[in-house]
Design a protein around this motif. Sequence first.
Motif, PDB file in Angstrom:
ATOM      1  N   TYR A   1     -13.721  21.214 -36.016  1.00 32.47           N
ATOM      2  CA  TYR A   1     -15.073  20.655 -36.003  1.00 32.47           C
ATOM      3  C   TYR A   1     -15.956  21.382 -37.022  1.00 32.47           C
ATOM      4  O   TYR A   1     -16.778  20.766 -37.701  1.00 32.47           O
ATOM      5  CB  TYR A   1     -15.678  20.770 -34.615  1.00 32.47           C
TER       6      TYR A   1
ATOM      7  N   HIS B   1     -12.467   8.445 -29.596  1.00 31.59           N
ATOM      8  CA  HIS B   1     -12.828   9.649 -30.350  1.00 31.59           C
ATOM      9  C   HIS B   1     -11.696  10.648 -30.169  1.00 31.59           C
ATOM     10  O   HIS B   1     -11.525  11.209 -29.094  1.00 31.59           O
ATOM     11  CB  HIS B   1     -14.159  10.221 -29.849  1.00 31.59           C
TER      12      HIS B   1
ATOM     13  N   ILE C   1     -14.262  19.691 -25.812  1.00 33.68           N
ATOM     14  CA  ILE C   1     -15.100  18.605 -25.308  1.00 33.68           C
ATOM     15  C   ILE C   1     -15.437  18.837 -23.836  1.00 33.68           C
ATOM     16  O   ILE C   1     -16.574  18.639 -23.406  1.00 33.68           O
ATOM     17  CB  ILE C   1     -14.390  17.253 -25.501  1.00 33.68           C
TER      18      ILE C   1
ATOM     19  N   TRP D   1      -9.700  14.070 -30.758  1.00 31.26           N
ATOM     20  CA  TRP D   1     -10.056  15.468 -31.013  1.00 31.26           C
ATOM     21  C   TRP D   1      -8.868  16.345 -31.364  1.00 31.26           C
ATOM     22  O   TRP D   1      -9.040  17.429 -31.891  1.00 31.26           O
ATOM     23  CB  TRP D   1     -10.789  16.046 -29.800  1.00 31.26           C
ATOM     24  N   ASP D   2      -7.674  15.905 -31.014  1.00 34.56           N
ATOM     25  CA  ASP D   2      -6.481  16.666 -31.380  1.00 34.56           C
ATOM     26  C   ASP D   2      -5.265  15.746 -31.271  1.00 34.56           C
ATOM     27  O   ASP D   2      -5.368  14.605 -30.810  1.00 34.56           O
ATOM     28  CB  ASP D   2      -6.301  17.923 -30.519  1.00 34.56           C
TER      29      ASP D   2
ATOM     30  N   SER E   1      -9.747  23.566 -31.921  1.00 36.57           N
ATOM     31  CA  SER E   1     -10.596  22.368 -31.978  1.00 36.57           C
ATOM     32  C   SER E   1     -11.955  22.699 -32.589  1.00 36.57           C
ATOM     33  O   SER E   1     -12.507  21.918 -33.376  1.00 36.57           O
ATOM     34  CB  SER E   1     -10.775  21.783 -30.576  1.00 36.57           C
TER      35      SER E   1
ATOM     36  N   ASP F   1     -23.611  16.248 -35.348  1.00 35.36           N
ATOM     37  CA  ASP F   1     -22.422  15.429 -35.529  1.00 35.36           C
ATOM     38  C   ASP F   1     -22.713  14.154 -36.314  1.00 35.36           C
ATOM     39  O   ASP F   1     -21.830  13.315 -36.476  1.00 35.36           O
ATOM     40  CB  ASP F   1     -21.828  15.068 -34.161  1.00 35.36           C
TER      41      ASP F   1
ATOM     42  N   ASN G   1      -9.745  17.203 -24.108  1.00 39.30           N
ATOM     43  CA  ASN G   1      -9.732  18.315 -25.046  1.00 39.30           C
ATOM     44  C   ASN G   1     -10.614  19.443 -24.485  1.00 39.30           C
ATOM     45  O   ASN G   1     -11.726  19.181 -24.026  1.00 39.30           O
ATOM     46  CB  ASN G   1     -10.269  17.844 -26.396  1.00 39.30           C
TER      47      ASN G   1
END
Length: 477
Positions: A469, A109, A307, A111-112, A465, A169, A304
Motif C-alpha cells: 500500500y 478490492h 484491512i 489486497w493480496d 500488505s 487512497d 486481509n
Amino acid sequence: MKIIKRLLKIVFTLIGVFVLIGIITLWVDSIGTNYLKVNHNDPTSNNSYLITHVNVIPMNRDTVLVDKMVYIKEGIIEKIADNIEVSGIQIFDAENKYLTPGLIDMHVHVWDRYELGLYLSNGVTAVRNLWGMPMHLRIKEDVIHGNIISPTFFTTGPKLTGSEFIGDDNLNLTNPSEAKEKVLSYKERGYDFIKTYYGLDKEIFDAIIEQAKIYEIDIVAHPSQKVSFSYHLNPQIKSIEHVEEIVQQPLKFDLDKSKLQSILDSISQSKHTSYCPTITVFNNIYQMMINDSILDSESLGYMNPLIKKVDSKNQFERWFNAKQEDPATIERIKEQHDFHITIVKKLHEAGVTIICGTDAGIGVTLPGFSIHKELAFYKEAGLSNYEALKTATVNASQAHSIMSQLGTVEEGKIANLLLVDKNPLVELSSLENPIYVFVKGRKLNRETLNSYNEKAKNRKNLIASALRYLENLIIEK
C-alpha cells in the motif's frame, strides 16, 4: 563536518536496513502463495480433455443441455455435442453433474494473492478489481502469462476523485489537463478501465470521458455528487456502482418509490450502461450493528489482516458509535437495505442490465464468499435463479468487450467453468461448493479448493500488505 558525515552515514545505513527488511518481508509473503504458482510439469495442469456425461447450463438461454460431451482444447471450449470422437486425450466423466459458467464478481478490492484462491474456492473465475494499484498490474501480468492459478483478472486504475481530500487512497484531480494525463497514463501502464469517484465536477469529468473515448478505455463510475445522476449514463460509462448511491444522490435519502421510478426509467433508456448493486456491502453495515462480536468471528479470518485491523475496525467503530448515539439508526439502516432490494426489483422490471458485484475485500465483506450472499439478495428481489445467475455470468461478460470470451458455456469461449452437484437453476445454493472449478481449462478439485481457504485463513501478512500500500502511495501521488 565529521559529525554530519557520521549522522548521514547512520541515516543511510538505517534506510538500507529498512529497505532490506522490506524486501525480505515481501519475499517471504510471496513464498506463502507459492501454492498458486503454475507447475507446467504437473499432470493435473492439463487443459485439454473431453468431459462426458455432463448436463450443460449454457446461460445464453434458460435451458439445460442434458447428457452432453464437452471438448476442452488448450483451455478453450472446442465443441459441445451428444457425441464427440477425439483420440489420445484424457476423458473426464462428470457423472451427470451440472456444468455452468464460472461466476464473475464485478466489484472487488484485492489486497493480496491469497484472496485469488478464496475467489476460486467459491466458484469465482473472473474478477473486476476497482481500486487499482501497482501490485494489481503485477497480478494481471502473471495471470496473462499463465504463471499463477487465478481468476481471470481485470482492474481499473486508481480512483479518480475531485479536488476535495477524502482520504489518501484517492487520486485528487484539480484540472482537466491533469485528468487527461491520468487517463492516458493508466491506459499505457496496462490498467483495463478507468474508475471515477466522488467530487468530480463537470469540467474534469468531461475531460476524463473525452480522453477515455479517444483511447478506447471503458469507465466504471462510482457516482460523483458534483454532477447530476443522469450524467453517469454517458455511453463511455459501462457500469454504475452501488444502489445506495441512488438513495443518497437523486433521492436524497427519501425512500419514496414514486420518486424512484423516474430515475429507473432514465437508467433503462441507457442501453449501454449496466448497474452493479453491491447490496451485500451495505447490508454488512446492518450486520455489524446487530453483532457486536463480528470482528472476532471465525469468518473474518479470511480478510486481509491490514484491512481487518484498519478498515474493518474503523467501520465497526463508526456504526457502533452511531447506534450508541441513536438506537434508531439500526432500523434506519435495515429500512434502507430493504429499499435497496426494491430498487433491484424495479431495475430488473425496467429492463436494466444488472451485473453482480459485492465490494468484497473491505469492511467485513469476504472475498469469494460474498457473491453467494449477493445472488441470494437478487433472488429475494424477485429474480429467478436463471436471472440471478445471469448477473454473475453472461450479463457481466457483456459489460466490457474485453470480457466477451467469458460468461457462457459455448464453443470458442474460455473454459472458466464450474461443476456442481445439483442444478443451480433449481437450487442456486449448489454454486457455493463446486465439485470442480475450471480456470482456462485447468481442473481444480474440491480438496485443492479447500486448501486455498485454509492457506488464506488467519494469514500473517499485515506488514507485507502495508508495504504494498505504501508503494501505491509513493508511485501514484
